[in-house]
Design a protein around this motif. Structure first.
Motif, PDB file in Angstrom:
ATOM      1  N   MET A   1       0.840  -1.170   0.000  1.00 17.54           N
ATOM      2  CA  MET A   1       0.000   0.000   0.000  1.00 17.54           C
ATOM      3  C   MET A   1       0.885   1.234   0.000  1.00 17.54           C
ATOM      4  O   MET A   1       1.858   1.322   0.721  1.00 17.54           O
ATOM      5  CB  MET A   1      -0.919  -0.016   1.216  1.00 17.54           C
ATOM      6  N   SER A   2       0.537   2.173  -0.828  1.00 21.79           N
ATOM      7  CA  SER A   2       1.308   3.405  -0.938  1.00 21.79           C
ATOM      8  C   SER A   2       0.818   4.429   0.073  1.00 21.79           C
ATOM      9  O   SER A   2      -0.368   4.552   0.341  1.00 21.79           O
ATOM     10  CB  SER A   2       1.163   3.965  -2.349  1.00 21.79           C
ATOM     11  N   THR A   3       1.750   5.174   0.642  1.00 20.40           N
ATOM     12  CA  THR A   3       1.381   6.243   1.575  1.00 20.40           C
ATOM     13  C   THR A   3       1.397   7.597   0.885  1.00 20.40           C
ATOM     14  O   THR A   3       1.126   8.611   1.517  1.00 20.40           O
ATOM     15  CB  THR A   3       2.361   6.269   2.762  1.00 20.40           C
ATOM     16  N   GLN A   4       1.696   7.605  -0.401  1.00 15.60           N
ATOM     17  CA  GLN A   4       1.732   8.859  -1.146  1.00 15.60           C
ATOM     18  C   GLN A   4       0.309   9.346  -1.403  1.00 15.60           C
ATOM     19  O   GLN A   4      -0.544   8.591  -1.847  1.00 15.60           O
ATOM     20  CB  GLN A   4       2.461   8.647  -2.466  1.00 15.60           C
ATOM     21  N   THR A   5       0.075  10.626  -1.144  1.00 13.29           N
ATOM     22  CA  THR A   5      -1.277  11.156  -1.298  1.00 13.29           C
ATOM     23  C   THR A   5      -1.462  11.959  -2.571  1.00 13.29           C
ATOM     24  O   THR A   5      -2.563  12.082  -3.066  1.00 13.29           O
ATOM     25  CB  THR A   5      -1.639  12.057  -0.103  1.00 13.29           C
ATOM     26  N   GLY A   6      -0.391  12.544  -3.115  1.00 11.68           N
ATOM     27  CA  GLY A   6      -0.506  13.388  -4.303  1.00 11.68           C
ATOM     28  C   GLY A   6      -0.253  12.603  -5.584  1.00 11.68           C
ATOM     29  O   GLY A   6       0.371  11.554  -5.595  1.00 11.68           O
ATOM     30  N   ASP A   7      -0.749  13.124  -6.673  1.00  9.93           N
ATOM     31  CA  ASP A   7      -0.534  12.528  -7.978  1.00  9.93           C
ATOM     32  C   ASP A   7       0.891  12.830  -8.430  1.00  9.93           C
ATOM     33  O   ASP A   7       1.283  13.995  -8.501  1.00  9.93           O
ATOM     34  CB  ASP A   7      -1.548  13.110  -8.968  1.00  9.93           C
ATOM     35  N   PRO A   8       1.698  11.819  -8.755  1.00 13.50           N
ATOM     36  CA  PRO A   8       3.084  12.082  -9.132  1.00 13.50           C
ATOM     37  C   PRO A   8       3.239  12.716 -10.505  1.00 13.50           C
ATOM     38  O   PRO A   8       4.302  13.168 -10.870  1.00 13.50           O
ATOM     39  CB  PRO A   8       3.723  10.698  -9.104  1.00 13.50           C
ATOM     40  N   GLY A   9       2.193  12.751 -11.304  1.00 16.12           N
ATOM     41  CA  GLY A   9       2.254  13.401 -12.602  1.00 16.12           C
ATOM     42  C   GLY A   9       2.383  12.438 -13.759  1.00 16.12           C
ATOM     43  O   GLY A   9       2.187  12.804 -14.892  1.00 16.12           O
ATOM     44  N   HIS A  10       2.745  11.211 -13.520  1.00 20.08           N
ATOM     45  CA  HIS A  10       2.816  10.156 -14.527  1.00 20.08           C
ATOM     46  C   HIS A  10       3.715  10.498 -15.708  1.00 20.08           C
ATOM     47  O   HIS A  10       3.485  10.049 -16.816  1.00 20.08           O
ATOM     48  CB  HIS A  10       1.418   9.781 -15.015  1.00 20.08           C
ATOM     49  N   GLY A  11       4.711  11.322 -15.507  1.00 22.88           N
ATOM     50  CA  GLY A  11       5.700  11.580 -16.530  1.00 22.88           C
ATOM     51  C   GLY A  11       5.288  12.519 -17.632  1.00 22.88           C
ATOM     52  O   GLY A  11       5.892  12.545 -18.690  1.00 22.88           O
ATOM     53  N   HIS A  12       4.260  13.313 -17.408  1.00 28.14           N
ATOM     54  CA  HIS A  12       3.846  14.292 -18.410  1.00 28.14           C
ATOM     55  C   HIS A  12       4.729  15.527 -18.283  1.00 28.14           C
ATOM     56  O   HIS A  12       4.318  16.557 -17.766  1.00 28.14           O
ATOM     57  CB  HIS A  12       2.369  14.675 -18.240  1.00 28.14           C
ATOM     58  N   SER A  13       5.960  15.400 -18.770  1.00 29.79           N
ATOM     59  CA  SER A  13       6.915  16.506 -18.677  1.00 29.79           C
ATOM     60  C   SER A  13       7.820  16.479 -19.902  1.00 29.79           C
ATOM     61  O   SER A  13       7.940  15.458 -20.568  1.00 29.79           O
ATOM     62  CB  SER A  13       7.755  16.368 -17.404  1.00 29.79           C
ATOM     63  N   PRO A  14       8.454  17.608 -20.190  1.00 30.92           N
ATOM     64  CA  PRO A  14       9.398  17.621 -21.310  1.00 30.92           C
ATOM     65  C   PRO A  14      10.528  16.600 -21.138  1.00 30.92           C
ATOM     66  O   PRO A  14      10.976  16.002 -22.109  1.00 30.92           O
ATOM     67  CB  PRO A  14       9.944  19.044 -21.301  1.00 30.92           C
ATOM     68  N   ALA A  15      10.975  16.393 -19.922  1.00 32.64           N
ATOM     69  CA  ALA A  15      12.048  15.428 -19.680  1.00 32.64           C
ATOM     70  C   ALA A  15      11.596  14.008 -20.026  1.00 32.64           C
ATOM     71  O   ALA A  15      12.323  13.255 -20.688  1.00 32.64           O
ATOM     72  CB  ALA A  15      12.490  15.495 -18.218  1.00 32.64           C
ATOM     73  N   ALA A  16      10.413  13.643 -19.596  1.00 26.97           N
ATOM     74  CA  ALA A  16       9.906  12.297 -19.871  1.00 26.97           C
ATOM     75  C   ALA A  16       9.648  12.093 -21.357  1.00 26.97           C
ATOM     76  O   ALA A  16      10.001  11.055 -21.918  1.00 26.97           O
ATOM     77  CB  ALA A  16       8.627  12.061 -19.069  1.00 26.97           C
ATOM     78  N   TRP A  17       9.036  13.079 -21.999  1.00 24.12           N
ATOM     79  CA  TRP A  17       8.755  12.957 -23.430  1.00 24.12           C
ATOM     80  C   TRP A  17      10.042  12.857 -24.235  1.00 24.12           C
ATOM     81  O   TRP A  17      10.133  12.069 -25.188  1.00 24.12           O
ATOM     82  CB  TRP A  17       7.902  14.133 -23.906  1.00 24.12           C
ATOM     83  N   THR A  18      11.045  13.639 -23.888  1.00 20.76           N
ATOM     84  CA  THR A  18      12.315  13.592 -24.607  1.00 20.76           C
ATOM     85  C   THR A  18      12.979  12.230 -24.456  1.00 20.76           C
ATOM     86  O   THR A  18      13.451  11.645 -25.436  1.00 20.76           O
ATOM     87  CB  THR A  18      13.257  14.700 -24.099  1.00 20.76           C
ATOM     88  N   ALA A  19      12.988  11.704 -23.246  1.00 23.47           N
ATOM     89  CA  ALA A  19      13.582  10.384 -23.011  1.00 23.47           C
ATOM     90  C   ALA A  19      12.851   9.305 -23.800  1.00 23.47           C
ATOM     91  O   ALA A  19      13.484   8.450 -24.432  1.00 23.47           O
ATOM     92  CB  ALA A  19      13.569  10.063 -21.520  1.00 23.47           C
ATOM     93  N   VAL A  20      11.542   9.331 -23.791  1.00 21.70           N
ATOM     94  CA  VAL A  20      10.765   8.314 -24.492  1.00 21.70           C
ATOM     95  C   VAL A  20      10.957   8.414 -26.004  1.00 21.70           C
ATOM     96  O   VAL A  20      11.103   7.395 -26.691  1.00 21.70           O
ATOM     97  CB  VAL A  20       9.266   8.421 -24.113  1.00 21.70           C
ATOM     98  N   ILE A  21      10.989   9.621 -26.538  1.00 22.99           N
ATOM     99  CA  ILE A  21      11.185   9.783 -27.981  1.00 22.99           C
ATOM    100  C   ILE A  21      12.565   9.272 -28.397  1.00 22.99           C
ATOM    101  O   ILE A  21      12.703   8.586 -29.417  1.00 22.99           O
ATOM    102  CB  ILE A  21      10.962  11.250 -28.394  1.00 22.99           C
ATOM    103  N   ILE A  22      13.593   9.579 -27.618  1.00 23.15           N
ATOM    104  CA  ILE A  22      14.937   9.076 -27.927  1.00 23.15           C
ATOM    105  C   ILE A  22      14.938   7.548 -27.920  1.00 23.15           C
ATOM    106  O   ILE A  22      15.505   6.902 -28.815  1.00 23.15           O
ATOM    107  CB  ILE A  22      15.973   9.638 -26.939  1.00 23.15           C
ATOM    108  N   MET A  23      14.289   6.940 -26.934  1.00 27.24           N
ATOM    109  CA  MET A  23      14.270   5.483 -26.849  1.00 27.24           C
ATOM    110  C   MET A  23      13.438   4.853 -27.962  1.00 27.24           C
ATOM    111  O   MET A  23      13.784   3.786 -28.473  1.00 27.24           O
ATOM    112  CB  MET A  23      13.790   5.041 -25.468  1.00 27.24           C
TER     113      MET A  23
END
Length: 76
Positions: free
Chosen positions: A1-23
């Motif tokens: 069970m996770s104790t995290q209460t906030g939404d981590p964002g699921h990688g919707h960021s320029p950093a995540a998109w750039t990494a995924v596009i490169i891969m």
């Protein structure tokens, strides 16, 4: 069970998109290289596949990650 209460964002960021596009480019390049029996090009794809997460990490540290200083959150 996770104790995290906030939404981590699921990688919707320029950093995540750039990494995924490169891969994705790396996997496409590697697949085409195997089809054409071009081993040098295949290993270039492998190198890009390793480089993708590193670039994503660097961009996250530079403020382009989820909730980063240089990243604008999207309104849902």
């Amino acid at each position: 069970m996770s104790t995290q209460t906030g939404d981590p964002g699921h990688g919707h960021s320029p950093a995540a998109w750039t990494a995924v596009i490169i891969m994705l480019v790396a996997i496409t390049l590697g697949t085409v290289a195997l089809f054409l029996d071009q081993w040098t090009l295949f290993y270039v794809g492998v190198g890009l596949l390793v480089l993708g997460p590193i670039v994503g990490w660097i961009l996250t540290k530079a403020g382009y990650g989820v909730n980063g200083a240089k990243s604008a959150p999207k309104a849902h």
